[in-house]
Structure formats: structure tokens, C-alpha cells
Design a protein around this motif. Structure first.
Motif, PDB file in Angstrom:
ATOM      1  N   HIS A 463       0.839  -1.200   0.000  1.00  8.17           N
ATOM      2  CA  HIS A 463       0.000   0.000   0.000  1.00  8.17           C
ATOM      3  C   HIS A 463       0.876   1.252   0.000  1.00  8.17           C
ATOM      4  O   HIS A 463       0.638   2.194  -0.765  1.00  8.17           O
ATOM      5  CB  HIS A 463      -0.936   0.000   1.215  1.00  8.17           C
ATOM      6  CG  HIS A 463      -1.640   1.309   1.412  1.00  8.17           C
ATOM      7  ND1 HIS A 463      -2.759   1.661   0.697  1.00  8.17           N
ATOM      8  CD2 HIS A 463      -1.354   2.352   2.225  1.00  8.17           C
ATOM      9  CE1 HIS A 463      -3.131   2.888   1.067  1.00  8.17           C
ATOM     10  NE2 HIS A 463      -2.306   3.322   1.996  1.00  8.17           N
ATOM     11  N   LYS A 470      -3.244   1.540  -4.226  1.00  5.65           N
ATOM     12  CA  LYS A 470      -3.499   1.920  -2.830  1.00  5.65           C
ATOM     13  C   LYS A 470      -4.876   1.396  -2.429  1.00  5.65           C
ATOM     14  O   LYS A 470      -5.810   1.472  -3.230  1.00  5.65           O
ATOM     15  CB  LYS A 470      -3.496   3.445  -2.691  1.00  5.65           C
ATOM     16  CG  LYS A 470      -2.116   4.052  -2.901  1.00  5.65           C
ATOM     17  CD  LYS A 470      -1.691   4.810  -1.652  1.00  5.65           C
ATOM     18  CE  LYS A 470      -0.316   5.412  -1.826  1.00  5.65           C
ATOM     19  NZ  LYS A 470       0.506   5.262  -0.613  1.00  5.65           N
ATOM     20  N   ASP A 472      -8.309   1.766  -0.208  1.00  4.42           N
ATOM     21  CA  ASP A 472      -9.071   2.943   0.205  1.00  4.42           C
ATOM     22  C   ASP A 472      -9.716   2.704   1.566  1.00  4.42           C
ATOM     23  O   ASP A 472      -9.685   3.562   2.439  1.00  4.42           O
ATOM     24  CB  ASP A 472     -10.149   3.209  -0.857  1.00  4.42           C
ATOM     25  CG  ASP A 472     -11.095   4.313  -0.466  1.00  4.42           C
ATOM     26  OD1 ASP A 472     -10.797   5.477  -0.793  1.00  4.42           O
ATOM     27  OD2 ASP A 472     -12.131   4.029   0.194  1.00  4.42           O
ATOM     28  N   VAL A 498      -5.747   5.244   5.143  1.00  2.00           N
ATOM     29  CA  VAL A 498      -6.780   4.268   4.776  1.00  2.00           C
ATOM     30  C   VAL A 498      -7.969   4.468   5.718  1.00  2.00           C
ATOM     31  O   VAL A 498      -7.780   4.721   6.910  1.00  2.00           O
ATOM     32  CB  VAL A 498      -6.241   2.822   4.908  1.00  2.00           C
ATOM     33  CG1 VAL A 498      -7.317   1.806   4.566  1.00  2.00           C
ATOM     34  CG2 VAL A 498      -5.008   2.625   4.026  1.00  2.00           C
TER      35      VAL A 498
END
Ligand SMILES: Nc1nc2c(c(=O)[nH]1)N[C@H]1C(S)=C(S)[C@@H](COP(=O)(O)OP(=O)(O)OC[C@H]3O[C@@H](n4cnc5c(=O)[nH]c(N)nc54)[C@H](O)[C@@H]3O)O[C@H]1N2
Ligand SMILES: Nc1nc2c(c(=O)[nH]1)N[C@H]1C(S)=C(S)[C@@H](COP(=O)(O)OP(=O)(O)OC[C@H]3O[C@@H](n4cnc5c(=O)[nH]c(N)nc54)[C@H](O)[C@@H]3O)O[C@H]1N2
Ligand code: SF4
Ligand SMILES: [Mo]
Length: 828
Positions: A463, A470, A472, A498
């Protein structure tokens, strides 16, 4: 005044006795229903204390899944005992089982759903949680997920789990991912747990699983890198089995191979100290002796066509001269590997004397039935799968697979079907959406990690690097990698941007990063099915019946998934409406028992609830003198064909136990690239050098589990911490166990504060001398060093061992190399 009180008490007493009499059913006993009360003592009895109910439940502090009887009076749980009708517990528990009510009444629990108000995340940031309603919490999460789906970015939602019990909790993540559209549902913690032993079995006998064992009939136990009397599984039951084995006639002889004086080693007949990471070399030398001394099981393994031929060290055999029965690749294994793996060679590698290796091999090879078992000590290294394969191959050489006194694999229960099939609720996005083209965030199944089941420890670094993308939004269930993963500081960095949903009832480290908390109920408040983890092989499933209604505004995770699913756009909502609730799911599972009643008569949801467990003995298959049979209800009578053996028992390409692994050969190019083994050799069970991590430290660092260890979940129970290390003291802290000479060489005295350093960081601890460990190995039980998790756990020494554990893994199993780190030691 006194008289008045007595009268009142007596009247209440009589009322409550009547109530007890009226409420039929053995599970309810009025405390006042005790016999032997005289009229006088009745008159003096205090105010009635109410009714005690006993509910069936399953302990959740480790994966053993012991059945428990939970005693509740006036709505308060006050006693937990082993269930006498549960075959794992047999009325007994390990020392942790009795402490379950401390989880229920933990004062630091979340009292209901929470929302974060502080946007900044970090160890020193107060999340600023404010209570919200379940509707607001679920709508917030569902809104986010629906947005991601509309944007075609649903793959950026991931779901993680650690502990879980199947259809009623972690098992729901897979279908949720399929319906919603993410490859990242159901990322399990198995690569941070014990995937090495499963992979060793997958590569040799085709079963991706831990074994079941028939300890009662075993006459020899070779324990390699497993903590049998402190951990392993099912812990409570293996302790009971130890008693059986060591008191029966003939007594089961035990040899233990470890790097420290564990309680198992101390209780064994022979203790062998090994250099960390070299267990494969030891096992290969044992195999060398079993073959060269002619001790192998001919009915299972096969034999030379000419009975006068032998395996002679240094001399190759012609492949055609050996007639293989159930072990595939013997001639290659001998010629290409074992031929010079002598005890003298292994002594150089392992530090165990050739004499001890030879004696162990001869005992193991000539005592039947014999079992070799291993766990994370042997597999928590770069070469872990190959180490495990070498140890497991010993079971094949002595014919223990599926034999009486040997080992098998756990069968599943006769469950009924779920109320609905997710496959009937897929919309076009679920079937063909862009998410289907995306790799998993941990890169499982890609060229980077083609052979693993999970790779949770890779998620944070991936990440951070945005490679492959990436994430979320992430939801965590019963796992806390921000504290338990190797190099957890990378997680602390990665999870800052995140959106985190934590489902823990407790304020652990993940919860400190959470944007929304959807608190699970604790195990004493949950209704769920618990299929048995590997035990004795025959099918079994327990039921967790709530002892009390949730004492706070919590919901069990399975119901949270259902409620969330109902809020997802499209047919997903219909599926979750069809499931209804976890109680409905569990009732459907139980319907399967109607056609296959358990040995204890359980044939319905109601009887399951009453007895707490459904099971059916015996094990379905048995290998007898090199032939396989199926149980017909009376005997093992029906012989299996080779095709049936391949379908049910040896699920390998050859249908046999493979010492030349077809599965590894399918990944030859990858293994050559990552491990440097020539591709034509990768299939062989063989010696591979360990690759120690951690830098140029001169000491090994290991973090074994103790009886009081409850994975990362017991640290907020003071009673548990106090007696964590009974041998070295305990009470004030958890100690780093150090050999006195190692300490003295560094000017360290018993009790000194010390610093342990690897290439990724340092932690501090208090030193305790333990002269029985290897001088080159430091021992720090794992579970401490929390910076959250509740008032007793938080900021209590010593440091978190994960913070000096480098993120390095076995390329084949993906298991994080927890037992391979090198460190330095100095006074703090
Ligand atoms: N009490 C308790 N029991 C549990 C659990 C729990 O939380 N508490 N959790 C369960 C879980 S999640 C798991 S994964 C299992 C793990 O079960 P085990 O793998 O049996 O447990 P570990 O404590 O990891 O023990 C590994 C042993 O290997 C030794 N060791 C370390 N390095 C080496 C080496 O290089 N070679 C050899 N030969 N030995 C080495 C250690 O000293 C230790 O004795 O336990 C389960 N059982
Ligand atoms: N350094 C080092 N690290 C290790 C190991 C090691 O030997 N050394 N061992 C590894 C092993 S074998 C394992 S199995 C992993 C375990 O590591 P994890 O998978 O992280 O599991 P736990 O630490 O048990 O954390 C579980 C989380 O579940 C939460 N929780 C507790 N009860 C409940 C509940 O009832 N419901 C829900 N939803 N959540 C709950 C807790 O608050 C905690 O946040 O750690 C690994 N990490
Ligand atoms: S072994 Fe102990 S902690 Fe594990 S389930 Fe059984 S009683 Fe609970
Ligand atoms: Mo584990």
C-alpha cells in the motif's frame, strides 16, 4: 427487625424454590435447590440468589476450540468449566479457559459503535471517538462501499481476518467479496501464523492442512520445533494426550528437538538442542539412517525387487530396482539427496551429535507406530517448507500416514446448505467488472507470490508503495497486524491514509486507527457454529450458545456483514435478506444433522444447543499394512482403489506420498529464481540453507507461545500476565530469557534492563538467566509490548518483539520468518 428480615427472606426463599421446581430441564438449577437444608438453615438463608443457567459455548482464546459450560446467575457469568461431553475438553481446560469472563467484563470494551473525530492517526493521537447508532455506522460504511463500486474501484476495499470460526463469521468474507466485487475479501493472517507446516504437507501428501493425530496408540513421538506442552493444537487436549501417552503401556517415548529448554523438552526422554533453522538437515540424516539400516516400512513404502539389495551410503541405486508402493520418488531421493546426508554431515550443520541422531533414527525407525510432528520452530524460516517436508517424510518412511497410532486429516461436519447460494445473486459488475482484472493487494497468486494462501504481511508495504495500488477502505476482523505483523511500524505508517473499520470489542492498536468501530460481541455473547480444527480426524462441530444477551450495544460480526450486505446496491442486498441472520444460517447448518445424527444423539438445532457438540466417530479411512480401507459402520472393510486414495487421501499428482514433489515442480522456475535451487532439483525433499534476517547480530531471537498466551488477545488480563512465565518468575514484566554466559560476556547481570537490536529497531526488556537455553538464542515470549488494547496491556514492558522482526518470508509457503532473526544484546 431481625425477625421481620428473616420472615421476608424465608418467603422469598420458598418462592424461588418453587420456581426452580417448576422450570423443567437439567440446565437450570436454583442455587437454593440444594439438598440438606434444615428448617433452621432455611430460615437463616440469605435473600435468594436466583437461578443458575449453564450454557454450552466454545472458548475463543486459542484455536483449540474447547467446549465450555458457562455458569450464569442473575444474568452474570461467574464460572467457566470444561464441558464433560465435549471430546476436546473432556471436562478440562487449560489455565486460560477459566478466565473467559474477563473478556466479557473487560472495563475497556467499546460500549457501542464509534466514530472517529480526530483526522490524524498515530500512536500518540487520541482518536476522539464519539458514540453513534448502528444505523449511522452501517450507513456510513455502506455509503463508502457503494461509492467505490459506482466508480469501478471496489477492489480498493479489503477485508482482513485472523481468528475465525467458519460460516458464521470469517467464512462470510469470501461471498461478500464475490458479490460486492473485490479480490481483497478474506485476506487471512495464515502467513503470519503457521502456513509453513500446511505447505509442507501440501507439497508431499497433497493436503493443505494441519494433521489430526492418534496419540493414544502412538508409541514414539518425535517433536521438532513444536511447543507441544505450551502451544501446538488443540492445546488443552494435547496436554491430556501427553498424560495418556506417558502413562500407558508401552509408554510413548518422546524425543524433542528445540533451541531452548521448553517444558516439552524438559519432560521428554531425549532433548536435542539444534542450531536454529537447520531442522531439515537433522530430518534428512534420520531418513538416511532409516533407509541405510533397512528400517523403513516395506508394506507402505515399497521394497527392492531383489530382497538382497540395500541402501548403502555413497552408492546410488537403479531406479528400476525399487518397487514403489505409496511413496513416490524414493530412488531419486536417495541418489540425489540422502546418499551422503549422514549423521556426521548433519552434526556439522545442526550441532546435534552424530551419535544422538543415529540413536534417535534407530529408535524412531524401529518403534511402531511412530509420529514425527513439527510446527513453527522448524518452518518459521526461509527454508521452512523444505524443513517441514523432510520431517513429514519420516512419517511416510515408517508407514504412519492414516494408520492406527499415526496421523490423518480432519473431516468436516455434515452441515446442511446455507439458506441461499451467493452464485445466484451476482450482477454483471460482480461477474465481469473491472475489479476482476486486479491482483490482490498482497500479490497472492501473482508471479511475486505464486504459491501462497495469504500474504498479509505484504499489505502495508504494498500500500505504501502504491504497488499494485493503494487501498481505500479496510475492515479488520479478529486480527491486529499493526501490532502483530513483522516490522509493524510500516503498518503504522501505511494505515494513516486508509479508512479503517475495526470490529474488535476491545480498543486494540487497529481500533486506535479506526474511522468507524463496529464492535463485535464477545464469545460468551455470540451464537455461532464452530467446526473442529484438526483434532482426531473424525467430524465434529460445536455450537457457541450465548450465555448472556450482549451486555453492551454490540453485534456479532456475522450479523454485521449481513446488515452491511443489505445496504449494498444491486442483488447483493437480496442475498443478505435471504440469509436473514446468523441464527438462521446456523439453523440451516444444523438441519444437516437430521440425516446424520451424532454419536451423542444430536440431530437438530435444539439438541445441538443442549449438548453443545455434534460428532461422529470413527475416522472414515485407515491404512492397514499398506492397504487403505473405508469404515462400513462396523469395521474398516472396503478396500479403496488407487483412484480413491488419490481423491481422498494422497491428493498429489502421483496419488502417492511424494518425496519428489510434483506440486513444487509445477513452480520450478519460480523456486529456482527465489531460492537458487536448480529447477530440476526443486521437487526433491532436500537440505536448503537458512537465510537469517535481522542484520549481523550474533544471537538468534525467538518468541515462543506459553500456556497463558492467548495470541495477541490476553494482554489485558492481569491474571494472565502474572503467571505468564512461571519458571523465571513473572509478576512484574515478561522477561527476556538469556543464557548466563551470554549475559556475563556482555556485562549483564540477572535482572538488568537490556536492549535487543536488529536491523529494523530496538526493544527493551528485563533479563532473566536461564542456563538451560542455547547460549546463542534469546527467548522472549510473544504477546506483550502493546501501546493500546486496554489499561493493563497498554505501555507495559517489555517491548513488542515484532518491532525487531524483519519482514522476510519463506518464498513457498509465504510464512513470515519469525524464528530466523539475528540480534545483538547490550545493557540498556
Ligand atoms: N497456549 C497457547 N497455545 C496456542 C496458541 C496460543 O495462543 N496459546 N496459539 C496457537 C497458534 S495461533 C499457533 S500458530 C500454534 C503454534 O504452535 P507451535 O509452533 O508449537 O508454537 P511456538 O510457540 O511457535 O513454538 C515453536 C517452538 O519452536 C522452537 N523453535 C524456535 N526456533 C526453532 C528452530 O529453529 N528449530 C527448532 N527445532 N525449534 C525452534 C521454540 O523454542 C518453540 O518451542 O500454537 C497454537 N496454540
Ligand atoms: N513477533 C512475533 N509476532 C507474531 C508471532 C510471533 O511468534 N512473534 N506469532 C504470530 C502468530 S502464530 C499469530 S496466530 C498472530 C496473531 O496475530 P493477530 O492475527 O493480529 O491476532 P491477535 O493478536 O490475536 O489479535 C486479534 C485482534 O482481535 C481482537 N479481538 C479479540 N477478541 C475479539 C472478538 O471477540 N471479536 C473480534 N472481532 N475481535 C477480537 C483483538 O482486540 C485484536 O485486535 O501473531 C503473529 N505474530
Ligand atoms: S486450550 Fe485453553 S485457551 Fe485454547 S480453547 Fe482450550 S481452554 Fe481455551
Ligand atoms: Mo498462529
Amino acid at each position: 427487625m431481625k425477625l421481620f428480615e428473616t420472615l421476608v427472606n424465608r418467603r422469598r426463599f420458598l418462592q424461588s424454590s418453587a420456581a426452580v421446581g417448576a422450570s423443567a430441564g437439567a440446565v437450570t438449577t436454583g442455587i437454593t435447590g440444594l439438598k440438606g437444608f434444615s428448617a433452621v438453615s432455611e430460615a437463616r438463608a440469605q435473600a435468594p440468589r436466583g437461578e443458575t443457567t449453564i450454557t454450552k459455548n466454545v472458548c475463543a482464546q486459542c484455536p483449540a476450540r474447547c467446549g465450555i459450560d458457562v455458569y450464569t446467575t442473575n444474568g452474570r457469568v461467574h464460572g467457566i468449566y470444561g464441558d464433560t461431553g465435549n471430546p476436546i475438553a473432556n471436562g478440562k481446560l487449560c489455565p486460560k479457559g477459566h478466565l473467559g469472563s474477563y473478556f466479557l467484563y473487560d472495563p475497556d470494551r467499546f460500549k457501542g459503535p464509534m466514530k472517529r473525530t480526530n483526522p490524524n492517526k498515530g500512536r500518540d493521537e487520541d482518536p476522539g471517538f464519539v458514540p453513534i447508532s448502528w444505523d449511522e455506522a452501517l450507513d456510513t460504511v455502506a455509503g463508502r462501499l457503494n461509492d467505490l463500486r459506482r466508480r469501478g474501484e471496489s477492489h480498493r476495499f479489503s477485508m482482513f481476518y485472523g481468528r475465525g470460526w467458519g460460516a458464521s463469521d470469517a467464512g462470510m468474507q469470501g461471498d461478500f467479496g464475490k458479490l460486492y466485487g473485490t479480490p481483497n475479501a478474506a485476506i487471512g493472517h495464515s502467513s503470519m501464523c503457521a502456513d509453513g507446516s500446511k505447505k509442507a504437507k501440501h507439497a508431499t501428501d497433497g493436503n493443505k492442512s494441519y494433521n489430526s493425530y492418534d496419540y493414544r496408540n502412538t508409541n514414539y513421538l518425535l517433536i521438532v520445533g513444536a511447543s507441544f506442552l505450551e502451544a501446538f493444537r488443540p492445546y488443552n487436549n494435547v496436554m491430556q494426550m501427553w498424560g495418556e501417552m506417558r502413562s500407558k503401556s508401552p509408554k510413548t517415548r518422546v524425543t524433542t528437538v528445540d533451541v531452548r529448554m521448553s517444558p516439552t523438552m524438559a519432560a521428554s526422554d531425549r532433548a536435542l538442542y539444534i542450531k536454529p533453522g537447520t531442522d531439515g538437515a537433522f530430518a534428512l540424516a534420520v531418513a538416511h539412517i532409516i533407509l541405510s539400516e533397512g528400517l523403513w516400512d516395506r508394506e507402505f513404502v515399497g521394497d527392492f525387487r531383489n530382497p538382497n539389495m540395500r541402501f548403502i551410503p555413497g552408492r546410488r541405486i537403479a531406479a528400476a530396482s525399487f518397487n514403489e508402493k505409496w511413496v513416490h520418488g524414493i530412488a531419486d531421493w536417495w541418489n540425489e539427496e540422502l546418499i551422503d546426508r549422514t549423521p556426521e554431515w548433519a552434526e556439522e550443520v545442526t550441532g546435534i551429535s552424530a551419535n544422538d541422531i543415529r540413536k534417535t533414527a534407530i529408535e524412531f525407525g524401529s518403534t511402531r507406530p511412530a509420529v514425527a510432528l513439527f510446527e513453527r520452530g522448524a518452518t518459521g524460516h526461509f527454508n521452512g517448507t523444505y524443513n517441514g517436508m523432510a520431517i513429514h517424510s519420516l512419517n511416510a518412511l515408517v508407514g504412519s500416514l492414516f494408520a492406527e497410532g499415526g496421523l490423518g486429516y480432519q473431516q468436516g461436519p455434515s452441515y446442511g446448505a446455507l439458506p441461499a447460494d451467493a452464485n445466484n445473486y451476482l450482477d454483471d459488475y460482480a461477474r465481469n467488472g473491472a475489479w476482476k482484472e486486479q491482483p490482490r493487494i498482497d500479490m497472492k497468486g501473482t508471479d511475486r507470490w505464486p504459491m501462497v494462501d495469504n500474504m498479509m504481511q505484504e499489505v502495508a508495504p504494498n500500500h505504501l508503495a502504491g504497488d499494485p495500488y493503494k487501498i481505500d477502505t479496510a475492515m479488520f476482523f479478529y486480527t491486529n497486524p499493526i501490532w502483530s505483523a513483522p516490522n509493524p511500524k510500516v503498518w503504522e505508517e501505511a494505515l494513516k491514509d486508509v479508512f479503517i473499520i475495526d470490529t474488535s470489542p476491545f480498543p486494540g492498536e487497529t481500533a486506535m486507527y479506526a474511522d468507524i468501530v463496529l464492535p463485535d460481541s464477545t464469545y460468551l455473547e455470540r451464537l455461532q457454529d464452530i467446526p473442529t480444527y484438526p483434532f482426531e480426524g473424525w467430524p465434529m462441530a460445536a455450537l457457541r450458545v450465548p450465555a448472556v444477551e450482549p451486555i453492551h450495544d454490540t453485534k456479532m460480526y456475522g450479523d454485521v456483514i449481513i446488515e452491511l450486505g443489505k445496504r449494498i446496491e444491486g442483488p447483493t442486498a437480496d442475498y443478505y435478506h435471504a440469509l436473514g441472520s446468523i441464527e438462521n444460517v446456523v439453523r440451516h447448518l444444523a438441519a444437516g444433522f437430521a440425516d446424520d445424527p451424532g454419536d451423542n444423539g444430536v440431530d437438530s438445532f435444539e439438541s445441538w444447543k443442549e449438548k453443545g457438540v455434534w460428532y461422529k466417530k470413527p475416522y472414515k479411512w485407515r491404512q492397514i499394512r499398506g492397504e487403505f480401507y473405508e469404515w462400513d459402520g462396523q469395521r474398516y472393510s472396503r478396500q479403496l482403489s488407487e483412484a480413491e486414495v488419490q481423491e481422498h487421501l494422497f491428493k498429489t499428482p502421483s496419488g502417492k506420498f511424494e518425496v519428489r514433489s510434483g506440486y513444487l515442480e509445477q513452480h520450478a522456475a519460480y523456486i529456482e529464481r527465489e531460492m537458487g535451487i536448480p529447477s530440476e532439483r526443486v521437487g526433491l525433499v532436500q537440505w536448503v540453507e537458512p537465510r537469517y534476517s535481522g542484520g549481523d547480530g550474533d544471537l538468534h531471537f525467538i518468541t515462543p507461545k506459553t500456556p497463558l498466551h492467548a495470541e495477541g488477545r490476553g494482554a489485558n488480563i492481569p491474571q494472565q500476565m502474572m503467571v505468564h512465565q512461571p519458571i523465571v518468575g513473572g509478576r512484574n514484566t515478561v522477561y527476556l530469557e538469556v543464557h548466563p554466559q551470554t549475559a556475563k560476556d556482555r556485562g549483564i547481570r540477572n535482572g538488568d534492563r537490556v536492549r535487543v537490536t536488529s536491523d529494523i529497531g530496538s526493544i527493551e526488556a528485563e533479563c532473566r538467566f536461564v542456563a538451560a537455553h542455547r547460549p546463542d538464542t534469546l527467548v522472549l515470549p510473544f504477546e506483550y509490548g502493546h501501546w493500546a488494547q486496554g489499561r493493563w496491556a497498554k505501555n507495559r514492558g517489555p517491548g513488542n518483539s515484532s518491532e525487531i522482526t524483519t519482514n522476510q518470508s519463506d518464498p513457498i509457503s509465504g510464512l513470515a520468518s519469525y524464528y530466523t532473526g539475528k540480534v545483538t544484546l547490550e545493557r540498556a
